[in-house]
Design an enzyme around this catalytic site. Structure first.
Site, PDB file in Angstrom:
ATOM      1  N   GLU A 158      -5.199  -0.278  -8.368  1.00 17.76           N
ATOM      2  CA  GLU A 158      -4.151   0.587  -8.914  1.00 17.76           C
ATOM      3  C   GLU A 158      -3.054  -0.306  -9.484  1.00 17.76           C
ATOM      4  O   GLU A 158      -2.577  -1.220  -8.799  1.00 17.76           O
ATOM      5  CB  GLU A 158      -3.548   1.470  -7.810  1.00 17.76           C
ATOM      6  N   ASN A 193      -4.274   6.082  -1.420  1.00 15.21           N
ATOM      7  CA  ASN A 193      -3.771   6.208  -0.043  1.00 15.21           C
ATOM      8  C   ASN A 193      -3.124   7.563   0.197  1.00 15.21           C
ATOM      9  O   ASN A 193      -3.176   8.099   1.300  1.00 15.21           O
ATOM     10  CB  ASN A 193      -2.770   5.095   0.278  1.00 15.21           C
ATOM     11  N   HIS A 248      -2.485  -2.918  -6.576  1.00 20.07           N
ATOM     12  CA  HIS A 248      -2.950  -2.499  -5.251  1.00 20.07           C
ATOM     13  C   HIS A 248      -4.477  -2.546  -5.157  1.00 20.07           C
ATOM     14  O   HIS A 248      -5.172  -1.769  -5.797  1.00 20.07           O
ATOM     15  CB  HIS A 248      -2.418  -1.081  -4.962  1.00 20.07           C
ATOM     16  N   SER A 282       0.822  -1.212   0.000  1.00 20.86           N
ATOM     17  CA  SER A 282       0.000   0.000   0.000  1.00 20.86           C
ATOM     18  C   SER A 282       0.853   1.257   0.000  1.00 20.86           C
ATOM     19  O   SER A 282       0.340   2.338  -0.220  1.00 20.86           O
ATOM     20  CB  SER A 282      -0.927  -0.002   1.213  1.00 20.86           C
TER      21      SER A 282
HETATM   22  N1  3HC Z   1     -18.011  -9.782   1.416  1.00 20.26           N
HETATM   23  C1  3HC Z   1     -19.142  -9.771   0.713  1.00 20.26           C
HETATM   24  N2  3HC Z   1     -19.981  -8.717   0.668  1.00 20.26           N
HETATM   25  C2  3HC Z   1     -19.660  -7.644   1.401  1.00 20.26           C
HETATM   26  C3  3HC Z   1     -18.488  -7.592   2.180  1.00 20.26           C
HETATM   27  C4  3HC Z   1     -17.645  -8.731   2.170  1.00 20.26           C
HETATM   28  N3  3HC Z   1     -16.496  -8.771   2.861  1.00 20.26           N
HETATM   29  N4  3HC Z   1     -18.448  -6.394   2.789  1.00 20.26           N
HETATM   30  C5  3HC Z   1     -19.527  -5.714   2.405  1.00 20.26           C
HETATM   31  N5  3HC Z   1     -20.269  -6.461   1.559  1.00 20.26           N
HETATM   32  C6  3HC Z   1     -21.467  -6.057   0.853  1.00 20.26           C
HETATM   33  C7  3HC Z   1     -22.745  -6.215   1.587  1.00 20.26           C
HETATM   34  O1  3HC Z   1     -23.296  -7.494   1.432  1.00 20.26           O
HETATM   35  C8  3HC Z   1     -23.609  -5.145   0.899  1.00 20.26           C
HETATM   36  O2  3HC Z   1     -24.046  -5.592  -0.379  1.00 20.26           O
HETATM   37  P1  3HC Z   1     -25.233  -4.835  -1.231  1.00 20.26           P
HETATM   38  O3  3HC Z   1     -24.735  -3.474  -1.574  1.00 20.26           O
HETATM   39  O4  3HC Z   1     -25.415  -5.712  -2.427  1.00 20.26           O
HETATM   40  O5  3HC Z   1     -26.407  -4.797  -0.309  1.00 20.26           O
HETATM   41  C9  3HC Z   1     -22.631  -4.032   0.679  1.00 20.26           C
HETATM   42  O6  3HC Z   1     -21.364  -4.648   0.608  1.00 20.26           O
HETATM   43  C10 3HC Z   1     -22.681  -2.992   1.760  1.00 20.26           C
HETATM   44  O7  3HC Z   1     -22.449  -3.629   2.963  1.00 20.26           O
HETATM   45  P2  3HC Z   1     -23.039  -3.148   4.332  1.00 20.26           P
HETATM   46  O8  3HC Z   1     -24.444  -2.710   4.144  1.00 20.26           O
HETATM   47  O9  3HC Z   1     -22.766  -4.202   5.344  1.00 20.26           O
HETATM   48  O10 3HC Z   1     -22.216  -1.839   4.587  1.00 20.26           O
HETATM   49  P3  3HC Z   1     -20.878  -1.607   5.432  1.00 20.26           P
HETATM   50  O11 3HC Z   1     -20.960  -0.236   5.955  1.00 20.26           O
HETATM   51  O12 3HC Z   1     -20.600  -2.694   6.378  1.00 20.26           O
HETATM   52  O13 3HC Z   1     -19.658  -1.593   4.455  1.00 20.26           O
HETATM   53  C11 3HC Z   1     -18.390  -0.954   2.631  1.00 20.26           C
HETATM   54  C12 3HC Z   1     -19.644  -1.639   3.182  1.00 20.26           C
HETATM   55  C13 3HC Z   1     -18.216  -1.489   1.226  1.00 20.26           C
HETATM   56  C14 3HC Z   1     -17.140  -1.313   3.443  1.00 20.26           C
HETATM   57  C15 3HC Z   1     -18.606   0.610   2.597  1.00 20.26           C
HETATM   58  O14 3HC Z   1     -18.839   1.127   3.866  1.00 20.26           O
HETATM   59  C16 3HC Z   1     -17.435   1.353   2.009  1.00 20.26           C
HETATM   60  O15 3HC Z   1     -17.326   1.476   0.819  1.00 20.26           O
HETATM   61  N6  3HC Z   1     -16.537   1.913   2.857  1.00 20.26           N
HETATM   62  C17 3HC Z   1     -15.311   2.553   2.394  1.00 20.26           C
HETATM   63  C18 3HC Z   1     -14.270   1.517   2.158  1.00 20.26           C
HETATM   64  C19 3HC Z   1     -12.977   2.079   1.652  1.00 20.26           C
HETATM   65  O16 3HC Z   1     -12.764   3.274   1.523  1.00 20.26           O
HETATM   66  N7  3HC Z   1     -12.043   1.179   1.352  1.00 20.26           N
HETATM   67  C20 3HC Z   1     -10.731   1.557   0.882  1.00 20.26           C
HETATM   68  C21 3HC Z   1      -9.808   1.787   2.038  1.00 20.26           C
HETATM   69  S1  3HC Z   1      -8.175   2.141   1.536  1.00 20.26           S
HETATM   70  C22 3HC Z   1      -7.479   0.635   1.241  1.00 20.26           C
HETATM   71  O17 3HC Z   1      -8.076  -0.388   1.404  1.00 20.26           O
HETATM   72  C23 3HC Z   1      -6.099   0.616   0.734  1.00 20.26           C
HETATM   73  C24 3HC Z   1      -5.156  -0.052   1.676  1.00 20.26           C
HETATM   74  O18 3HC Z   1      -3.880  -0.071   1.090  1.00 20.26           O
HETATM   75  C25 3HC Z   1      -5.068   0.646   3.013  1.00 20.26           C
END
Ligand code: 3HC
Length: 379
Positions: free
Chosen positions: A156, A195, A144, A123
């Site tokens: 990415e 990031n 990524h 990352s």
């Molecule tokens: N497996 C399967 N399905 C999943 C899942 C998983 N692990 N996690 C979430 N889902 C699905 C749910 O089933 C639901 O499906 P639907 O839209 O078809 O109904 C949908 O995703 C939404 O889930 P929730 O209603 O449970 O909502 P949540 O709040 O728990 O979270 C989220 C969903 C996708 C995490 C959303 O909140 C989000 O987009 N958050 C931002 C995440 C983000 O910014 N990620 C990037 C971080 S930076 C990074 O990763 C880089 C690294 O290098 C640090």
């Protein structure tokens, strides 16, 4: 190696990202060998994949039969050489330590087929530096993914200084085969695009709390309900993992300057081992279920305060030649599920207003907040 010829993939590391990447590849029909250093980690990873697949079935995105079929394409192993021996693509997702990654890449090069592409899901570490571990850096590329990999649409693709064109084409093609959108990062720079923009914003939110300017719940509520982000910065830090956020900031501090030093609260949580969701506690406590974020908590918070910082980081990314404006917007929308890209936000809010916010912050807290010269040229 042509992406059309790819059948077998090895994923090294079965943690939060590794198991998600293995799942995505298996769903797309690839045979996957998932390797980690203990049976316990591997068992937990397979359990997580099963639960995630069942969730996708409940949401109608997969059919019942897909769960077992997908799981049958994933084999687990403790033996790195065995995992990569017949792989056309190796994706490394081991802990973020350069020495460890280099050791892994060296061993992979010895054991993987000569034509295999070697990718890192790092990352924030440099792809060029990781590639120094192997004899042919042309086959090493950054790939990524975002957390959770099954849901987030962006990957990415990051060429190191010596990555071959063929390897880059392969990586772009593979990401498309997964049904995801690749964004090509033009320069191997700390934190790449997402990031680099996202993590200083998480740090800034934490600094605001440390300075007594706002509360955790207030900021999370405002960013979720007023800025329409999928979750606020503290819930997101806990999702990503405080150790990962801390590590990325340490790399930024070293390579980009003291402005990126981890906030006191991130530093404290990291030292106390409160690493977020995965340990049951971070900024929030998860032992009694999901934290509730009430809409009214954030009513008085001005989201432009944090959006200005994100836009400024995005402007730095463009002026440093890491990516074009459109790619930054696309990456932030698909990699963090934001409702708009930072440059789209800048146009909506007005560059003048954001510059004002940044100038005020610069006066109060120092030059790290100085508006990027690119901002004024946006209009
Ligand atoms: N497996 C399967 N399905 C999943 C899942 C998983 N692990 N996690 C979430 N889902 C699905 C749910 O089933 C639901 O499906 P639907 O839209 O078809 O109904 C949908 O995703 C939404 O889930 P929730 O209603 O449970 O909502 P949540 O709040 O728990 O979270 C989220 C969903 C996708 C995490 C959303 O909140 C989000 O987009 N958050 C931002 C995440 C983000 O910014 N990620 C990037 C971080 S930076 C990074 O990763 C880089 C690294 O290098 C640090």
């Amino acid at each position: 190696m042509k992406v059309e010829d790819l059948r077998k993939i090895a994923v090294l590391g079965a943690g939060v990202m590794g198991h998600g990447i293995a799942q995505v590849a298996a769903v797309a029909g690839y045979t996957v060998a998932m390797r980690d250093i203990s049976e316990e980690i591997l068992e937990r990873a397979v359990g997580n994949i099963r639960r995630s697949l069942e969730r996708l079935v409940r949401r109608g995105r997969l059919s019942e039969g897909d769960v077992e079929a997908t799981l049958s394409r994933i084999r687990t192993t403790l033996d790195l050489r065995e995992a990569v021996g017949d792989a056309g693509l190796v994706i490394e997702a081991v802990p973020e330590r350069l020495d460890l990654k280099k050791r892994v890449f060296k061993e992979v090069e010895e054991a993987a087929p000569e034509r295999a592409v070697l990718a890192s899901n790092t990352s924030s570490l440099s792809i060029t530096e990781i590639a120094e571990a192997v004899e042919d850096p042309g086959r090493v590329v950054g790939m990524h993914f975002f957390n959770p990999p099954v849901i987030m649409r962006l990957v990415e693709v990051v060429p190191g200084e010596r990555t071959s064109r063929e390897t880059v084409e392969f990586a772009l093609g593979f990401v498309k085969k997964l049904g995801k959108t690749p964004v090509l990062v033009k320069r191997d720079s700390p934190g790449f695009i997402v990031n680099r923009v996202l993590v200083p914003y998480l740090n800034e939110a934490a600094k605001m709390v440390d300075r007594g300017e706002a509360e955790v719940l207030e900021i999370d509520s405002a960013m979720q309900f007023k800025a329409r982000f999928p979750m606020g910065p503290f819930l997101l830090s806990d999702l990503i993992g405080i150790d990962i956020v801390h590590h990325i900031l340490k790399v930024f501090e070293e390579k980009l300057g003291p402005f990126y030093k981890p906030s006191e609260s991130i530093e404290r949580l990291y030292r106390e081992g409160k690493l977020g969701r995965k340990t049951g506690e971070g900024f929030y406590n998860y032992r009694e279920g999901r934290p509730q974020v009430p809409e009214e908590a954030g009513r008085g918070f001005d989201v432009n305060r944090l959006l200005a910082l994100m836009v400024n980081e995005a402007a730095k990314v463009v002026s440093e030649g890491v990516a074009e404006i459109e790619d930054v917007d696309t990456a932030m929308k698909l990699g963090a599920n934001l409702p708009e890209g930072p440059f789209e936000a800048a146009r909506r809010i007005g560059v003048g207003r954001l510059t004002e916010v940044l100038r005020e912050l610069e006066e109060r807290y120092g030059e790290g907040y100085a508006p990027s010269p690119l901002l004024s040229s946006l209009k």
